[in-house]
Design an enzyme around this catalytic site. Sequence first.
Site, short mmCIF file in Angstrom:
data_model
loop_
_atom_site.label_atom_id
_atom_site.label_comp_id
_atom_site.label_asym_id
_atom_site.label_seq_id
_atom_site.Cartn_x
_atom_site.Cartn_y
_atom_site.Cartn_z
N SER A 1 0.83 -1.22 0.00
CA SER A 1 0.00 0.00 0.00
C SER A 1 0.85 1.26 0.00
O SER A 1 2.02 1.25 0.39
CB SER A 1 -0.91 0.01 1.22
OG SER A 1 -1.63 -1.20 1.31
N1 SAH Z 1 -0.99 -5.08 3.75
C1 SAH Z 1 -0.21 -5.40 2.56
C2 SAH Z 1 -0.88 -4.94 1.28
C3 SAH Z 1 -2.00 -5.81 0.95
S1 SAH Z 1 -2.63 -5.81 -0.69
C4 SAH Z 1 1.19 -4.84 2.65
O1 SAH Z 1 1.50 -4.13 3.62
O2 SAH Z 1 2.00 -5.15 1.77
C5 SAH Z 1 -4.06 -6.78 -0.34
C6 SAH Z 1 -3.77 -8.23 -0.04
O3 SAH Z 1 -5.00 -8.84 0.35
C7 SAH Z 1 -3.28 -9.02 -1.25
O4 SAH Z 1 -2.06 -9.63 -0.92
C8 SAH Z 1 -4.37 -10.04 -1.48
O5 SAH Z 1 -3.88 -11.28 -1.94
C9 SAH Z 1 -4.99 -10.16 -0.11
N2 SAH Z 1 -6.36 -10.69 -0.06
C10 SAH Z 1 -7.36 -10.54 -0.97
N3 SAH Z 1 -8.47 -11.15 -0.55
C11 SAH Z 1 -8.18 -11.73 0.65
C12 SAH Z 1 -8.92 -12.52 1.58
N4 SAH Z 1 -10.19 -12.88 1.38
N5 SAH Z 1 -8.30 -12.92 2.71
C13 SAH Z 1 -7.00 -12.59 2.96
N6 SAH Z 1 -6.26 -11.85 2.11
C14 SAH Z 1 -6.83 -11.42 0.97
#
Ligand code: SAH
Length: 209
Positions: free
Chosen positions: A60
């Site tokens: 992010s």
């Molecule tokens: N917090 C992360 C950025 C996350 S991007 C960081 O600091 O790098 C969003 C993430 O959510 C992605 O990796 C995606 O694979 C995950 N995601 C999507 N749907 C999800 C779900 N149902 N449960 C858990 N993770 C999920």
Amino acid sequence: MVRNIRQLLAAGAAGEVRRLDARVLSAFETVPRHEFVPPDLRDVAYGDHALPIGYEATISQPLVVAVMTQLARTEPDDVVLEVGTGSGYQAAILSGLVRQVYSIELVAPLARSAAERLARLGYRNVEVRAGDGYQGWPERAPFDAIVVTAGAPKVPPALVEQMKPGGRMVIPVGPQREQQLMVIEKDAAGRTRQRRIMPVLFVPLRPAA
Ligand code: SAH
């Protein structure tokens, strides 16, 4: 990066969040963001943008990580759930602020590489597991704070259930391109109230296959 975030907040970029607590600032100053981005993007790791990390996921934008961390209003003894581990960066920021971080990632290879990276960098109070964060992590609930880093069409009911009384959840809600960052607070009687902070753009919270 931190100076840029402070200027953006002071200029009103994140609504009610005009400044960061000293604890949040120091977390940002200590976590090396370049360790959490792909090797070919290291030289832009400290710009204020989201970056691709594979599997349609992104690390992010620093401003948004800062705002979400501030809104979670963590205390040193807190137990926190993150949904959407991605690179592990948000988990690492939370790690220095609370007692224990639990983080769930849907994509198993991302969960594995984030867990390895966090261990290698010495973040010992973060546990990562592969799974569907829509269901929360019932075995580790309840949580003082929940930080959801993928955009949900609606607030997942299981996550509301897993908040402690007095707890906070920070979550992007709404259809893609119309997401709003929301804060949900649960009072001592278990009633919830929510408020809207700012428009954001997160990858979608996907259903498990
Ligand atoms: N917090 C992360 C950025 C996350 S991007 C960081 O600091 O790098 C969003 C993430 O959510 C992605 O990796 C995606 O694979 C995950 N995601 C999507 N749907 C999800 C779900 N149902 N449960 C858990 N993770 C999920």
